[in-house]
Design an enzyme around this catalytic site. Structure first.
Site, short mmCIF file in Angstrom:
data_model
loop_
_atom_site.label_atom_id
_atom_site.label_comp_id
_atom_site.label_asym_id
_atom_site.label_seq_id
_atom_site.Cartn_x
_atom_site.Cartn_y
_atom_site.Cartn_z
N GLY A 1 0.78 -1.22 0.00
CA GLY A 1 0.00 0.00 0.00
C GLY A 1 0.81 1.27 0.00
CG ASP B 1 1.70 6.32 -2.67
OD1 ASP B 1 0.94 5.37 -2.90
OD2 ASP B 1 1.31 7.43 -2.26
CG HIS C 1 21.00 8.06 -14.51
ND1 HIS C 1 21.86 7.61 -13.53
CD2 HIS C 1 19.96 7.18 -14.52
CE1 HIS C 1 21.37 6.51 -12.99
NE2 HIS C 1 20.21 6.22 -13.57
CG HIS D 1 21.99 4.23 -17.65
ND1 HIS D 1 22.09 2.89 -17.43
CD2 HIS D 1 21.11 4.70 -16.71
CE1 HIS D 1 21.32 2.55 -16.41
NE2 HIS D 1 20.71 3.63 -15.95
CG ASP E 1 24.99 -0.52 -10.86
OD1 ASP E 1 24.45 -1.08 -9.89
OD2 ASP E 1 24.44 -0.40 -11.98
CB SER F 1 20.08 -5.12 -18.06
OG SER F 1 20.56 -4.34 -16.99
N GLY F 2 20.27 -1.99 -18.56
CA GLY F 2 21.13 -0.81 -18.56
C GLY F 2 22.29 -0.93 -17.60
CG HIS F 3 21.74 -1.90 -14.00
ND1 HIS F 3 22.04 -0.87 -13.14
CD2 HIS F 3 20.40 -1.87 -14.18
CE1 HIS F 3 20.92 -0.26 -12.80
NE2 HIS F 3 19.90 -0.84 -13.42
CG HIS G 1 23.86 1.61 -7.17
ND1 HIS G 1 23.85 2.21 -8.39
CD2 HIS G 1 23.96 2.62 -6.27
CE1 HIS G 1 23.98 3.52 -8.23
NE2 HIS G 1 24.04 3.79 -6.94
CG ASP H 1 0.12 5.16 2.07
OD1 ASP H 1 -0.48 5.39 1.00
OD2 ASP H 1 -0.25 4.30 2.88
#
Lengths: 605, 605
Positions: free
Chosen positions: A95, A97, A120, A190, A243, A414-416, A438, A493
């Site tokens: 529930g 956000d 970014h 990226h 990352d 993927s961007g990673h 990350h 929330d």
């Protein structure tokens, strides 16, 4: 073996943790549970032998999660922040956000904040800005033009947040941030344009945060931009952060060129309409798909506000150029032949209100699926969405659409950076120390292990740290301080920020598993007699209307519980509530083997 | 293009659906949403041209899900059931223990049921037996000895379920089931011993259900048991059903021999204790791991009741042979050196109460993790468990254990044949018709597409059907009837079977997202005056104790709502409840942008 904050192997003079790390408490330190349960050491570590002042590195988020990226570097009375991201909710935060970093540590030191650097424009790097900017004293934001535009677009939803102050930067530029820090920005590839990495020039040496990146390739398959990494390495790097999201993925990433080629083939082969779904944040891919449509003589309509907005921003900035009449409104789709149409859609994760789910369920105002449609899901599945994506595929296939997804063809990347790209960057940058950032602990642990292997550095130079821990970076090594900074989840929330806490979440989870029963008993204030038949309401338990017998038994038991209390004149209603909660709870468990939340209410008249 | 029940392409005389399928209702049939929304046709289909009586195929579960496998074949007044499995709960069925098939169709015809055939002993094939056996009239169960033992072990938890009646069978045997059906059983390799497939010999021809299987390999890498499939094919097969779980997975499955070899290497290389996690149902793998431990001189302790039980059953039946002193109780682990210990653990999916999570959290009575431990997760991640498995890995790695999982090394292999194995079976069995079973629509669709390609059959011979649809199998083809059989979820929650329905589930989901607010208003029966300050309790919304202002405002508004009602003498409490629900709901939404469930209670005194 990679350093855990808890081990105390020592190699070399200064890098050894023995002299600086908090001492294990008593024997059998290695038997203790996960280190986040470890009490904070009560002694101050010794000062640096040469009296050097360290640059302090603290992550307020982005370790132990994918998202909520926010880190800082601190030297004396100056602080530089890197990214201010949000995290999307997970199974254990129903529930909610979104989740944002706790900035309590920075609020006290807001005067010291010299800059926020935004690597970014993805939400896990910019999304918490409107919630915390004021608390941080609205410091200048160093970022590129596209990231700025994405941030400003989002500000529309937050009229009470202060207007951000931007300092636009470009790859290759160096900017002074306060007296102690300067930052040299370098472009990285990226899946959103305008991402950069940073060399922070600090009193203890160069510290590199490369943002998020993957290798980019030329049409002939040769990698692009390797010279950038080599130039970074040539500067002499004290510490490299990297990352870890891709640290468990072997090999190299699929080239975005291959993805585009595969998409082009699929779209060229389609005889009817083509619907393409991908993440709205993958601006590069979106641009490429529109270009393919143009080449193949298809008009493009967009279903999904975020996608429309992102393409608009990129066009306005001149990052994407389309022919004037390529993009058409959804309302005009019917004016074109099926084979001249391509529709870009959001909701490829099967989000209930997303474009794709509405299309699949026949609820979309402008798009009804039909046999002959080709649907291309050019995205991965975000963990947790497996079932809804399955439902999406099933419902669309049932209607005769031909579905292609990323496990069938090479239509997503993927961007990673995965393992081999990460290792290549380590080799080119050649840092003395390495901090994996990350991603979850095990991902960071593997990233650190790769760094040890590739760079030949010791566990004390490849440090797996945690949110809220303080790393001290010196010119000759890193040490882990025992100091801790608050990093607990701040949940958003609705309009509330931080008002949904552990108790509310725990209740939500209990309610979802077992439901609840409210029992309202009205008793006379003077004599403690039950005045009327107890009212019982329940939700999420069993459908009580169909279980009249159970209702009657509960009521009988309430009367019994109260009847057995000897002195009813001074009835303590808290005591009575506890009795009801325990006894009715037990009764319901015996009857049903379920444990609904029992909420007794005593009305004294 | 594969047949969708909704398309009406026609090829050939009898296979064509045009003559038999329900007519599309009005124009634009292809524009209609998913076919499960299609109303049942109101006309009876024409009889078979040759007057032949069909064998009817109906799935009560196992299509459109992975689990809840239960299918039946019906000819005149005789029915044979294949598997009676359960399904584990998913995101959209919170708090439910399991989901079982609806047997309403069979209850009416219980006298006709000649046999239940159980292909193997996994819960998604046997788990619903104790819930439905009585309703089915306790017909004889044809299965192998191991499956029987697993079923009987489970009966302990269901003292009120009738004692099953077994007819033990072995591969190669043929048994007569009633007058019309006989069944020839053939052994298949799965990841539990004693699985079989069946050739049903019926008045319309041979129908094959191969159970669940994967290819097995000899030590030299050559496939094993191919001759079985060829013999099946030599019988002449009207219809082949085939598991679609692996239909989206390319290639062949990893040989279990490779998995064992990899496990052996890892365990041999470990210098401390070894903890191995896998599914408790993978009896073959469990047996192999114990053998490896024996070879390497390690004792084996088991943490997890289901694993212990399964190994015990397999040992009792002579399927597994261990040395007398290999298995030791957990209590005796401390008597052995670390390098002489291997621990088999359940909970590799990160289940909160599972062995592994208790070990990771330091809550296991006999096992505390330490540096030097090797943890091997020899299993895949069941979708939905990604986050909890990540937490498991993270928490164990933090304590210095070396973790290996199936994405790092070849230490797990699925039990479900992937694409190339499915295609090979199609080629060897050479059926005239094909029905993809088990798995979601898109998986079955792909399986059917492969059958078309491999067998050169038309879409009308490779039929993607659904739970509750009736397929009529004739000697010269299959047609889809418009008849529907009830297949809605029957949910088991605690002692209740079927008492948790859509309403309760919807409430649970709402409660978990938004929480709830109960508002209790006490009014005078005669004058409708508010007698005391309204009581308000909430859970999962916001922590109301810290929001006194909001509480006060709610109370003020309640008084306002009642005050504005003109004629309070005959107050309709349902009307008042609706007013409160709507107005307080709106007020809370405006204040918080959340929509808690508002539950008004009116106490009239």
């Amino acid at each position: 073996m990679v350093t855990h904050t808890r081990t105390n192997q020592s190699k070399g003079e200064f890098h050894g943790r023995r002299s600086y790390a908090p001492r294990p408490h008593g024997h059998g330190a290695s038997h203790r549970p996960a280190h986040h349960m470890r009490p904070v050491a009560e002694h101050k570590p010794a000062p640096h032998p040469k009296g050097e002042e360290p640059v302090r590195f603290i992550a307020l988020g982005g370790l132990d999660e994918i998202g909520r990226n926010m880190m800082l570097l601190e030297y004396k009375d100056e602080i530089v922040i890197i990214d201010v991201g949000l995290q999307f909710p997970e199974v254990d935060t129903p529930g909610v956000d979104c989740i944002i970093p706790n900035v309590a540590y920075l609020e006290k030191k807001r005067k010291n904040i010299k800059a926020i650097v935004i690597t970014h424009g993805h939400y896990d790097h910019i999304g918490a800005l409107p919630y915390v900017l004021e608390k941080l004293g609205n410091p200048p934001i160093y970022t590129t033009i596209l990231s700025k535009e994405v941030i400003m677009k989002r500000q529309d939803d937050f009229p009470n947040s202060p207007t951000p102050r931007f300092q636009l930067v470009k790859g290759g530029e160096t900017h002074q941030l306060g007296r102690y820090f300067s930052a040299t920005f370098f472009d990285v590839a990226h899946n959103i344009p305008d991402g950069f990495g940073i060399i922070f020039r600090t009193p203890v040496g160069n510290i590199v945060h490369p943002g998020e990146f993957k290798f980019d390739y030329n049409a002939d398959g040769t990698p692009r931009g390797m010279d950038t990494w080599e130039r970074v390495g040539a500067e002499g790097i004290n510490t490299l952060m990297l990352d870890s999201t891709g640290a468990e993925t072997p090999g190299f990433a699929l080239s975005e060129r291959v993805v585009e080629e595969e998409l082009r083939k699929l779209i060229a082969a389609a005889s009817g309409r083509v619907l393409v779904g991908t993440f709205a944040s993958l601006i590069d891919r979106l641009g490429e798909i529109v270009k393919i449509a143009e080449d193949l003589g298809r008009k493009v309509a967009i279903s999904g506000l975020s996608m429309k907005t992102n393409l608009q921003i990129a066009q306005n900035l001149g990052y994407l150029h389309f022919k004037k009449d390529t993009l058409i409104p959804l309302e005009e789709l019917h004016k074109h032949k099926d084979e001249k149409i391509l529709i870009l859609c959001t909701g490829a994760q099967g989000e209930p209100k997303g474009s794709f789910m509405r299309i699949a369920n026949g609820e979309h105002k402008h798009i009804k699926l039909k046999a002959g449609d080709t649907v291309i899901l050019s995205s991965s599945i975000v963990p947790g969405n497996e079932k809804s994506v399955q439902t999406l595929r099933d419902n669309m296939a049932r209607q005769g659409a031909l579905i292609y997804h990323n496990k069938m063809l090479s239509i997503h990347s993927s961007g990673h950076a995965p393992q081999e790209e990460l290792k290549a960057v380590m080799r080119m940058v050649k840092p003395k120390n390495f901090i994996p950032i990350h991603g979850y602990y095990f991902m960071r642990w593997r990233n650190a292990k790769h760094a040890q292997e590739v760079l030949g550095i010791s566990p004390n130079q490849a440090i797996v740290t945690d949110n809220g821990h303080v790393l001290e970076i010196y010119s000759d090594g890193i040490r882990q301080s025992s100091e801790r900074v608050p990093v607990d989840y701040v949940m958003v929330d609705g309009l509330g920020v931080g008002d949904v806490g552990e108790v509310v979440l725990r209740d939500r989870i209990t309610l979802s598993q077992e439901g609840m029963v409210v029992i309202i008993t009205t008793i006379g204030k003077s004599d403690g007699r039950v005045i009327k038949n107890p009212d019982i309401i329940s939700r999420g338990f069993i459908y009580l209307k169909e279980h009249q017998g159970l209702l009657d038994e509960i009521r009988k038991r309430i009367r019994g519980i109260i009847g057995r209390i000897p002195n009813k004149e001074n009835l303590d209603s808290d005591y009575l509530k506890t009795l009801i909660r325990d006894q009715i709870g037990l009764f319901l468990f015996n009857k049903t083997k379920r444990r609904p939340m029992v909420l007794p209410v005593i009305i004294e008249i």
